[in-house]
Design an enzyme around this catalytic site. Structure first.
Site, PDB file in Angstrom:
ATOM      1  N   ASP A   1       2.391   2.363   5.334  1.00  0.00           N
ATOM      2  CA  ASP A   1       2.934   1.263   5.433  1.00  0.00           C
ATOM      3  C   ASP A   1       2.414   0.023   4.309  1.00  0.00           C
ATOM      4  O   ASP A   1       1.390   0.608   3.512  1.00  0.00           O
ATOM      5  CB  ASP A   1       2.513   0.307   6.763  1.00  0.00           C
TER       6      ASP A   1
ATOM      7  N   SER B   1       0.711  -1.273  -0.017  1.00  0.00           N
ATOM      8  CA  SER B   1       0.181   0.163  -0.017  1.00  0.00           C
ATOM      9  C   SER B   1       0.801   1.064  -0.155  1.00  0.00           C
ATOM     10  O   SER B   1       0.345   2.496  -0.052  1.00  0.00           O
ATOM     11  CB  SER B   1      -1.064   0.159   1.241  1.00  0.00           C
TER      12      SER B   1
END
Length: 425
Positions: A277, A56
């Site tokens: 993250d 992501s």
């Protein structure tokens, strides 16, 4: 100055992470430290130029292209998505900004594989009419992968080419990157990491998510290339608005306090950091940027244990350069437990069952639907421990006794965990 190669080796060994690369850029100087092996089945050594999936962290890349299009006056961030994608079967009130800030209300964990063709995003968008709305647009936050696929499709329509091609033309080539790819046939030309399961450390059987998830999480790259992207966001004023708070984040884990335009905004000991993250199939990636200190750190790992490595390593890096550490995780408290939250919670691709067991509560996670195609560990149980504030709605849980605690918050209608709203059924 610490020997970062030695510290990475020591901490990765303790965290049971087979392979990782640490990258640090501090006001003009780059440090890259590799560790271990990319794949325990082959023993291929991790090198500084090895490629890992950043998951992501791909979202800020897609958001950067959207901001470029806005600067070119080809869209406005407050445009309704259906103005740009008339065929999109979504709430007409949802705007581009809602997608960038995970506030659209779209149930976001849709992992449908729509094939390897260049029309995969178009096909994916066409399926969203069957997806539930979790809340009114703009009224709450719930992490939404589907929203970033919609953003990727907007890039495709306005640029007249695939998202992958626009990524190359708009970012990869201008930044001079040579180790950033999106497709497996490109990745195989490099030294590439393979994920390893948290439960027993064995290599995963499925390497990559479906191509349809590309704009939300399919970039694979080296630490050096990721640091170049981070430096661009330190230096290029065109993207300054991406760092401005848009939506407060209630969870607070890891100092995450607000959301900008895709960027997460963190408070570490009074210092404002940016970052994101990423997690794919047992590959975990982390990026933190301190604009005030002109410091960027990233860590790419090939293990479900990546968080166990990142938190102590990030604390050492940021303590060394700016005198702050990774915030301490929440902790359980000795509080009574009742049964008000027992029941089933469900959203796209996930079912959560909260049950009473002995004197406590257990949350059983079950991957469902399309997610089963790549869920290497489809069922997992988590002990729920009460936490402050002492209202009976706040809990913490963790992957294992060696992992940090993370918050879980209940309301009468849903549970908020992993940044997602999951309605009670």
């Amino acid at each position: 100055m610490p020997d970062w190669s030695a510290r990475l080796s020591e901490l990765a060994t303790a965290a049971e992470v087979p392979g990782a690369v640490l990258g640090i850029w501090y006001d003009g100087e780059t440090t890259i430290a590799p560790y271990g092996v990319l794949n325990t089945a082959t023993g291929v050594e991790t090198t500084a130029d090895s490629l890992f999936q950043i998951g992501s962290i791909s979202k800020p890349w897609t958001a950067t292209m959207i901001v470029q299009l806005a600067a070119e006056q080809r869209l406005d961030l407050d445009d309704p998505v259906v103005k740009l994608l008339p065929e999109a079967p979504i709430d007409p009130r949802v705007t581009v900004r809602h997608l960038l800030t995970h506030t659209s209300g779209i149930d976001g964990d849709v992992f449908t594989d729509t094939g390897r063709g260049d029309d995969c995003l178009q096909k994916y968008v066409g399926l969203l009419g069957d997806v539930d709305s979790l809340f009114e647009p703009g009224t709450a936050y719930s992490y939404c992968n589907a929203g970033f696929v919609l953003l990727g499709r907007i890039v495709e329509v306005l640029d007249g080419r695939t998202w992958d091609e626009s990524l190359q033309v708009r970012l990869v080539e201008p930044l001079g990157l040579t180790r950033t790819v999106t497709l497996p046939e490109e990745a195989i030309l490099h030294r590439v990491a393979r994920g390893h399961l948290l439960i027993d450390g064995t290599p995963v059987k499925t390497w990559q998510l479906p191509r349809s998830i590309g704009p939300a999480g399919l970039i694979t790259q080296s630490v050096g290339d990721l640091l170049e992207f981070a430096r661009m966001h330190l230096d290029d004023e065109r993207y300054a608005a991406m760092q401005e708070p848009q939506v407060p984040y209630a969870g607070g884990i890891g100092g995450f306090s607000d959301l900008g335009l895709a960027w997460r905004i963190y408070d570490w000991g009074g210092r404002t950091l940016l970052g994101h993250d990423g997690m794919t199939i047992s590959q975990l990636a982390f990026l933190r940027i301190d604009p005030g200190a002109r410091l960027a750190m990233c860590l790419l790992t090939n293990s479900g244990h990546g968080t166990r490595l990142f938190e102590p390593l990030a604390s050492e890096v940021f303590t060394q350069y700016v005198g702050v550490a990774h915030p301490e995780p929440p902790q359980p408290a000795d509080l009574p437990i009742d049964d008000r939250h027992v029941g089933r919670y469900e959203r796209a691709s996930v079912r959560l069952d909260v049950v009473r067991r002995d004197e406590g509560l257990v949350m059983r996670y079950q991957a469902t639907g399309e997610r089963l195609a790549f869920a290497e560990e489809p069922v997992h149980e988590y002990e729920l421990r009460p936490a402050l504030p002492a209202d009976g709605n706040h809990f913490v849980t963790r992957e294992s006794p060696t992992h940090p605690w993370v918050p879980v918050t209940f309301t009468p209608t849903h549970v908020f965990t992993s940044g997602r709203v999951t309605p009670k059924r």
